[in-house]
Scaffold this active site. Structure first.
Site, PDB file in Angstrom:
ATOM      1  N   GLU A 141      43.906 -86.587  40.116  1.00  0.00           N
ATOM      2  CA  GLU A 141      44.287 -85.399  39.352  1.00  0.00           C
ATOM      3  C   GLU A 141      43.050 -84.938  38.562  1.00  0.00           C
ATOM      4  OE1 GLU A 141      47.409 -86.241  36.529  1.00  0.00           O
ATOM      5  OE2 GLU A 141      48.266 -84.247  36.777  1.00  0.00           O
TER       6      GLU A 141
ATOM      7  N   LYS B 292      58.221 -88.537  20.037  1.00  0.00           N
ATOM      8  CA  LYS B 292      56.847 -88.969  19.756  1.00  0.00           C
ATOM      9  C   LYS B 292      55.882 -88.065  20.525  1.00  0.00           C
ATOM     10  CE  LYS B 292      53.723 -91.105  21.231  1.00  0.00           C
ATOM     11  NZ  LYS B 292      52.515 -90.327  20.923  1.00  0.00           N
TER      12      LYS B 292
ATOM     13  N   GLU C 251      58.565 -87.534  34.038  1.00  0.00           N
ATOM     14  CA  GLU C 251      57.819 -86.346  34.505  1.00  0.00           C
ATOM     15  C   GLU C 251      56.348 -86.739  34.492  1.00  0.00           C
ATOM     16  OE1 GLU C 251      59.098 -83.577  35.569  1.00  0.00           O
ATOM     17  OE2 GLU C 251      61.168 -83.706  34.881  1.00  0.00           O
TER      18      GLU C 251
ATOM     19  N   CYS D 261      50.162 -80.422  34.875  1.00  0.00           N
ATOM     20  CA  CYS D 261      50.609 -81.293  35.964  1.00  0.00           C
ATOM     21  C   CYS D 261      50.857 -80.478  37.225  1.00  0.00           C
ATOM     22  CB  CYS D 261      51.875 -82.025  35.560  1.00  0.00           C
ATOM     23  SG  CYS D 261      53.145 -80.905  34.971  1.00  0.00           S
TER      24      CYS D 261
HETATM   25  P1  NAP Z   1      49.448 -90.050  28.747  1.00  0.00           P
HETATM   26  O1  NAP Z   1      48.180 -90.664  28.359  1.00  0.00           O
HETATM   27  O2  NAP Z   1      50.330 -90.746  29.711  1.00  0.00           O
HETATM   28  O3  NAP Z   1      50.220 -89.738  27.392  1.00  0.00           O
HETATM   29  C1  NAP Z   1      51.473 -89.107  27.359  1.00  0.00           C
HETATM   30  C2  NAP Z   1      52.250 -89.565  26.152  1.00  0.00           C
HETATM   31  O4  NAP Z   1      52.466 -90.968  26.250  1.00  0.00           O
HETATM   32  C3  NAP Z   1      51.521 -89.343  24.829  1.00  0.00           C
HETATM   33  O5  NAP Z   1      52.473 -89.076  23.827  1.00  0.00           O
HETATM   34  C4  NAP Z   1      50.872 -90.690  24.594  1.00  0.00           C
HETATM   35  O6  NAP Z   1      50.617 -90.939  23.231  1.00  0.00           O
HETATM   36  C5  NAP Z   1      51.949 -91.619  25.110  1.00  0.00           C
HETATM   37  N1  NAP Z   1      51.445 -92.925  25.504  1.00  0.00           N
HETATM   38  C6  NAP Z   1      50.213 -93.251  25.971  1.00  0.00           C
HETATM   39  N2  NAP Z   1      50.153 -94.576  26.217  1.00  0.00           N
HETATM   40  C7  NAP Z   1      51.363 -95.097  25.881  1.00  0.00           C
HETATM   41  C8  NAP Z   1      51.921 -96.399  25.901  1.00  0.00           C
HETATM   42  N3  NAP Z   1      51.214 -97.460  26.327  1.00  0.00           N
HETATM   43  N4  NAP Z   1      53.191 -96.571  25.489  1.00  0.00           N
HETATM   44  C9  NAP Z   1      53.915 -95.519  25.054  1.00  0.00           C
HETATM   45  N5  NAP Z   1      53.452 -94.252  25.027  1.00  0.00           N
HETATM   46  C10 NAP Z   1      52.186 -94.041  25.443  1.00  0.00           C
HETATM   47  O7  NAP Z   1      49.234 -88.605  29.399  1.00  0.00           O
HETATM   48  P2  NAP Z   1      48.382 -87.417  28.832  1.00  0.00           P
HETATM   49  O8  NAP Z   1      46.965 -87.669  29.157  1.00  0.00           O
HETATM   50  O9  NAP Z   1      48.745 -87.114  27.431  1.00  0.00           O
HETATM   51  O10 NAP Z   1      48.961 -86.211  29.701  1.00  0.00           O
HETATM   52  C11 NAP Z   1      48.457 -85.888  30.926  1.00  0.00           C
HETATM   53  C12 NAP Z   1      49.361 -86.406  32.045  1.00  0.00           C
HETATM   54  O11 NAP Z   1      50.679 -85.897  31.866  1.00  0.00           O
HETATM   55  C13 NAP Z   1      48.900 -85.909  33.382  1.00  0.00           C
HETATM   56  O12 NAP Z   1      48.951 -86.939  34.325  1.00  0.00           O
HETATM   57  C14 NAP Z   1      49.921 -84.823  33.719  1.00  0.00           C
HETATM   58  O13 NAP Z   1      50.072 -84.598  35.088  1.00  0.00           O
HETATM   59  C15 NAP Z   1      51.148 -85.366  33.096  1.00  0.00           C
HETATM   60  N6  NAP Z   1      52.127 -84.298  32.863  1.00  0.00           N
HETATM   61  C16 NAP Z   1      53.241 -84.263  33.650  1.00  0.00           C
HETATM   62  C17 NAP Z   1      54.160 -83.249  33.489  1.00  0.00           C
HETATM   63  C18 NAP Z   1      55.386 -83.189  34.348  1.00  0.00           C
HETATM   64  O14 NAP Z   1      56.312 -82.497  33.975  1.00  0.00           O
HETATM   65  N7  NAP Z   1      55.441 -83.875  35.481  1.00  0.00           N
HETATM   66  C19 NAP Z   1      53.963 -82.277  32.520  1.00  0.00           C
HETATM   67  C20 NAP Z   1      52.814 -82.335  31.729  1.00  0.00           C
HETATM   68  C21 NAP Z   1      51.907 -83.373  31.912  1.00  0.00           C
HETATM   69  P3  NAP Z   1      49.148 -90.694  22.606  1.00  0.00           P
HETATM   70  O15 NAP Z   1      48.654 -89.415  23.154  1.00  0.00           O
HETATM   71  O16 NAP Z   1      49.441 -90.608  21.177  1.00  0.00           O
HETATM   72  O17 NAP Z   1      48.314 -91.849  23.016  1.00  0.00           O
END
Ligand code: NAP
Length: 491
Positions: free
Chosen positions: A394, A187, A263, A297
């Site tokens: 962040e 997804k 992650e 990240c």
């Molecule tokens: P996010 O809001 O947590 O979303 C990540 C994924 O989770 C998306 O596919 C999102 O879908 C889905 N999602 C959101 N709410 C959900 C829920 N309640 N249930 C199931 N899935 C859900 O994060 P983001 O804003 O896209 O990404 C930024 C974050 O990712 C930052 O905090 C960054 O540090 C972190 N990140 C970490 C790494 C690592 O390797 N540690 C790498 C890259 C990014 P939708 O977008 O379709 O809502």
């Protein structure tokens, strides 16, 4: 669909990518209708992709379960060859995939191309790991019986990825899952589904059997992930995204005791000691801060610099960042694209305003330019007070806050003063200090005199609230394997 400013070539590139769900080897419409994909440099809709319903999600898991046994029995070399051929295809089509990524995500095409090549490397790395899955045979220490261990695929997986690296965050999971013989439902984030759908087609064209990889795109992530996490047939959840969502998913996954890889978010400190090569530190800072426009990240979130060189470092960094060309990622010479959406742009602006209100000095940037798109200038802030929000949150944008320290102990304390623990960067020419500080930092990864740690051959991952599990390296495939032990009676 609304009219857009896409050129004919850009339009053709978007139209060539699949827009439907991939379930059991078939491209199908979503039960929820469609969802809009925006170009963040204009705010215009560039595509409508399928919006999966909870029933579509269940159908995707049905397909993954149905394909599971055959896929687990497929010879590792065959699994590896599919990955290897897909690696070649992604590299051959890197320009087209890079343009597609820029149109949905915003970063400059050159950066998208770097990501495409980085993403492809996970396919190559895990094509090589597929044939190295082994077990062991040992004599019981007391004699008599024998101990046999074997490694088997974990079973059907749910892989959830974010928008900031639309392809690489996917191949980092899909590569090892395919290599291990696991099947999956992927997804991607709703803001950047096209890159993942294009990858699905490439894997399919290279012989991945139906049902091994299923892709669902959805307006509501929770509506499609919830039923899958609650389904006892799912065995593993691998998530890359925010710590907040990761925590919520862990709670849901506890009922089924799913294997988990998390992650999550970061708040990387970048330490520059007095003995560092200052110009090298500035070069490293540009990579650590500005890769992906700061939407990584691993992005350096705070610069802690030894007091005697802090002003010089901040001024050199400001000169370089201030000269960066901001614009649409498809335009030549652009080094910084837009942020992903208005919410993210406004959050960055708010964090900068908060620091300035508390007394930080703006050396360059500090504004969101007028006009369409979600742009924010590359910004350097000096003398950032320790209670500024952007030191603990962040930023996820092109903002570099610089503060100074007096002693090594103070630097380590400041670096560790966060709930996150993904990565830290250290610049020093003193080898004993380098090792002492590396041991003291509470992070899963350290960039020592370099501003980039991401490498498919290395174990990527964090500690503390940055999560657990490792992606890439020899460790990456372990996340998709179970260990089974057979006790053998011989006498
Ligand atoms: P996010 O809001 O947590 O979303 C990540 C994924 O989770 C998306 O596919 C999102 O879908 C889905 N999602 C959101 N709410 C959900 C829920 N309640 N249930 C199931 N899935 C859900 O994060 P983001 O804003 O896209 O990404 C930024 C974050 O990712 C930052 O905090 C960054 O540090 C972190 N990140 C970490 C790494 C690592 O390797 N540690 C790498 C890259 C990014 P939708 O977008 O379709 O809502």
């Amino acid at each position: 669909m609304s009219t857009t400013t896409l050129s004919p070539h850009e339009r053709a590139t978007v139209d060539a990518a699949p827009h439907q769900l991939l379930i059991g080897g078939r491209w199908v419409d979503g039960g929820g209708g469609t969802l809009a994909v925006e170009d963040p440099s204009t705010g215009e809709t560039i595509a409508e992709v399928a919006d999966a319903s909870p029933d579509d999600a269940r159908a995707a898991l049905d397909a993954a379960v149905a394909a599971g046994a055959d896929w687990a029995r497929t010879p590792p070399r065959e699994r590896g060859e599919i990955l290897r051929a897909s690696f070649e295809s992604v590299v051959a089509r890197a320009d087209e995939l890079a343009l597609l990524m820029t149109l949905e995500m915003g970063k400059p095409v050159s950066e998208s191309k770097s990501e495409i090549l980085y993403a492809a490397e996970f396919l190559r790395w895990f094509s090589e790991e597929a044939v190295r899955i082994d077990g062991r045979y040992a004599v019981n220490p007391s004699g008599g019986s024998r101990l046999l261990t074997m490694r088997q695929p974990v079973g059907p997986c749910l892989l959830i990825t974010p928008w900031n690296f639309p392809l690489a965050m996917g191949t980092r999971k899909i590569g090892p899952a395919i290599a291990a013989g696991a099947t999956m439902v992927v997804k991607p984030a709703k803001q950047t589904p096209l890159s993942m759908l294009a990858l699905g087609k490439i894997l399919q064209e290279n012989g991945l059997p139906d049902g091994v990889l299923n892709i669902i795109t959805a307006e509501s992530a929770a509506d499609v992930s919830g039923p899958l996490i609650a389904d006892p047939r799912l065995r593993k959840l691998s998530f890359t995204g925010s710590t907040e969502v990761g925590r919520a998913l862990m709670r849901q996954a506890s009922d089924g005791l799913l294997r988990l890889s998390m992650e999550l978010g970061g708040n990387a400190p970048f330490l520059v000691f007095e003995d560092a090569d200052l110009d090298a530190a500035v070069e490293g800072a540009i990579v650590a801060k500005m890769r992906n426009g700061g939407e990584a990240c691993t992005a350096a979130n705070r610069f802690h610099v030894a007091a005697p060189v802090a002003d010089a470092f901040a001024e050199k960094l400001a000169a370089r960042l201030g000269a960066m060309k901001l614009g649409r990622g498809t335009e030549g010479g652009v080094e910084l694209g837009p942020l992903i959406d208005a919410t993210q742009r406004n959050k960055v602006a708010e964090l900068v305003d908060d620091a300035v209100d508390r007394g930080a000095r703006t050396l360059t940037g500090g504004h969101a330019p007028d006009g369409p798109g979600y742009f924010y200038e590359a910004t350097v802030l000096a003398g950032v007070p320790s209670d500024s929000r952007l030191l603990s949150e962040e930023i996820f944008g092109p903002v570099a806050p610089v503060s100074s320290f007096e002693t090594e102990e103070e630097a380590i304390q400041a670096a560790n003063a966060t709930e996150f623990g993904l990565v830290a960067y250290v610049y020093t020419r003193d080898i004993t200090r380098a090792l002492r500080v590396s041991e003291a930092l509470e992070t899963g990864m350290i960039g020592l005199n370099q501003g980039l740690v991401s490498n498919p051959a290395a174990p990527f991952g964090g500690v503390k609230q940055s999560g657990f599990g490792r992606e890439g390296g020899p460790e990456g495939i372990d996340e998709y394997l179970e260990t089974k032990y057979v006790a053998i009676k011989l006498d």
